[in-house]
Design a protein around this motif. Structure first.
Motif, PDB file in Angstrom:
ATOM      1  N   PHE A 115      -7.993  -0.369  -1.474  1.00 47.27           N
ATOM      2  CA  PHE A 115      -6.587  -1.003  -0.772  1.00 47.27           C
ATOM      3  C   PHE A 115      -7.457  -1.864   0.558  1.00 47.27           C
ATOM      4  O   PHE A 115      -7.236  -2.742   0.855  1.00 47.27           O
ATOM      5  N   MET A 117       0.918  -1.285   0.101  1.00 47.56           N
ATOM      6  CA  MET A 117       0.058  -0.107  -0.011  1.00 47.56           C
ATOM      7  C   MET A 117       0.938   1.227   0.141  1.00 47.56           C
ATOM      8  O   MET A 117       0.501   2.175  -0.635  1.00 47.56           O
ATOM      9  N   VAL A 159      -2.606   3.265   6.187  1.00 46.61           N
ATOM     10  CA  VAL A 159      -2.428   1.711   5.937  1.00 46.61           C
ATOM     11  C   VAL A 159      -3.455   0.919   7.097  1.00 46.61           C
ATOM     12  O   VAL A 159      -4.161   0.248   6.859  1.00 46.61           O
ATOM     13  N   TRP A 171       0.215   3.955  -3.056  1.00 49.67           N
ATOM     14  CA  TRP A 171      -0.941   4.815  -2.582  1.00 49.67           C
ATOM     15  C   TRP A 171      -0.948   6.240  -3.401  1.00 49.67           C
ATOM     16  O   TRP A 171      -1.800   6.545  -3.940  1.00 49.67           O
TER      17      TRP A 171
END
Lengths: 168, 372
Positions: free
Chosen positions: A42, A13, B27, A17
């Motif tokens: 994601f 990721m 994340v 990104w």
């Protein structure tokens, strides 16, 4: 999911990104929305990480998820979009006024393309993807990508404001 | 198109795109959201197994036709607190608190269409719908999953002075609206899995509106005191197999509002609107929900849920590949509705509506049942 898979996903990721946010920005003209789309993509990739990590091209996989997440924005009746002649105010980010004007002009022109043309232009000319790669992401034929991109470019060139602004 | 054109376009677009500076990759938020997606898939799969194992008898319980067991039969262990921002709090802070010892806070940022929300457990950062006339207009939030949170953020009308949300176990969270950028907001985080017993919006001590949570979790609609939401109704509006994917649209109507679930795990609710209000003429079709079936493989069929005029009993849909589909409308709580699935890359070319006697009562333009 075990810790090593989480770590692998985190690395994946982090590495993609920015690119996916830029893809989302090209599709929506809105950075906030672009970040939402990328995060959603994601998240879905994480939910299917065991399959995504084994995919032939995980990058194409998540790009496709961004494209699909954008399509899914239109699902909800209660979330309506009001098309206006003017763009929303852009966030102040230290850009010069002329840079903001150029960006607004170009984004405005992009938003006037059909969804397929816009997606083809963004993938082909912003992300430098090949016609074959673009076709995989959009789920259509290479011929369709060619025609959509060509029509999109022609429309952009025909946009008077872009020509006057020397953008194209 | 010459190569020079392409190069020029790449340079211009690439230059402008390069100016975009995304925020750091979220994340952990994506992981939390992903776990929620996995959990919903698991729940959907378990529900499917329950139907197979339990037969028809299991269906009413599954969809809540039978009232759930009173909360007093179970004990819920959690600690929860919520605090309004102090005098010197950061700009945009709506609320903060603790949940089972873990601190959380909800912060608004941006303005206008770029309004966003961040906070513990929040996985969707678009702001609430400010155009809604409802007393409380929630944005979708939350990252439900084992050990996850429910995050509720909403814009409230000017006359709302507090909102009380009572969780199973008797804990009441009193939320005081906080102004930001010309609007007023509430926000709270609570443990996912703790049912919501009630939610009431007040002006002083006067009740303005209340909400009945769907699945004892989701606050979808707010009703005036004395106003009663629709009676419970669950039923399939349409189902099929398109592009090898099984899809099914079900109505999940009840005191919480008019909600429709697709078997990809998504549920959409109309804001206080009965489907019959969506169409204005006989022989008419009004699409309600439209989009690709959610999956990760890329070749999604398009699934459309639509309301039909009271005299529409059957619809013949012609697709761009020349094939036709004959779809019967169903009565879902007094509204005639239909669901349609068509394959990836196809479009609806035309529709013809028939009444119960088989007479044509209307035709719709090609775009009516196309999602875009």
């Amino acid at each position: 999911m075990d810790a090593s898979a989480d770590e692998e996903f985190s690395e994946f990721m982090h590495g993609r990104w920015s690119q996916l946010v830029r893809l989302g920005y090209g599709l929506t003209g809105d950075q906030q929305l672009a970040e939402d789309l990328a995060q959603t993509a994601f998240a879905r990739a994480y939910a299917s990480w065991s399959r995504v990590r084994k995919a032939d091209d995980p990058d194409a996989y998540v790009r496709r998820m961004v494209v699909n997440a954008n399509k899914n924005r239109f699902r909800k009746l209660r979330v309506s979009e009001l098309l206006t002649d003017s763009l929303p105010e852009l966030a102040a980010s230290g850009d010069s006024a002329s840079q903001r004007d150029d960006r607004a002009m170009l984004i405005d022109a992009l938003m006037r393309l059909s969804y397929g043309q816009r997606a083809a232009v963004v993938l082909r000319y912003w992300l430098d993807m090949t016609e074959t790669e673009t076709a995989v992401v959009l789920g259509c034929s290479v011929g369709n990508v060619k025609s959509q991109a060509a029509r999109g470019l022609a429309k952009l060139r025909a946009t008077a404001s872009l020509a006057e602004g020397g953008l194209l | 198109m010459s190569v020079q054109d392409e190069r020029e376009l790449r340079e211009r677009l690439g230059g402008l795109l390069g100016e975009i500076e995304p925020r750091p990759a979220p994340v952990f938020a994506a992981m939390r959201q992903g776990r929620g997606i996995r959990m919903r898939r698991w729940v959907a799969a378990a529900a499917g197994l329950a139907i197979i194992a339990g037969g028809v008898a299991a269906i009413p319980a599954l969809f809540g036709a039978r009232p759930p067991a009173p909360a007093t039969h179970r004990h819920y262990h959690y600690t929860e607190s919520v605090h309004p921002p102090g005098k010197n709090a950061q700009v945009g802070l709506i609320s903060s608190g603790t949940q089972d010892g873990h601190q959380w806070k909800i912060v608004m940022s941006g303005h206008g269409r770029r309004l966003s929300v961040s906070g513990a457990g929040l996985t969707q950062s678009s702001g609430p719908d400010l155009s809604s006339p409802e007393p409380v207009s929630a944005t979708e939030g939350g990252g439900p999953g084992p050990g996850g949170n429910m995050t509720y953020v909403a814009a409230v009308r000017k006359d709302v002075t507090s909102v009380a949300i009572t969780l199973a176990g008797g804990k009441t969270l009193n939320l005081v609206p906080v102004p930001y950028q010309g609007h007023r907001y509430i926000g709270v985080v609570w443990p996912y899995g703790i049912p919501v017993e009630s939610a009431v919006a007040y002006h002083g001590s006067t009740e303005l509106a209340y909400s009945v949570p769907r699945d004892r979790t989701w606050l979808e609609n707010w009703w005036l005191p004395g106003q009663v939401g629709p009676a419970r109704y669950t039923g399939t509006v349409g189902a099929g197999v398109t592009d090898g994917r099984h899809w099914r649209y079900a109505a999940q109507i009840g005191p919480w509002g008019y909600c429709y679930s697709l078997n990809d795990g998504t549920t959409d609710c109309l804001t206080g609107l009965h489907p019959v209000e969506l169409h204005t003429a006989s022989g008419h079709i009004s699409p309600m929900l439209c989009g690709p079936f959610q999956n990760d493989t890329g070749t999604e069929p398009t699934v459309v849920l639509a309301a039909a005029g009271p005299d529409v009993w059957r619809v013949v849909v012609t697709l761009s590949d020349g094939t036709t589909q004959r779809i019967s409308t169903v009565d879902a709580d007094g509204a005639r509705m239909l669901a349609l699935g068509y394959g990836h890359g196809l479009k609806v070319v035309s529709t013809t509506e028939f009444d119960a006697a088989g007479a044509v009562v209307g035709t719709a333009p090609a775009s009516t049942l196309n999602c875009r």
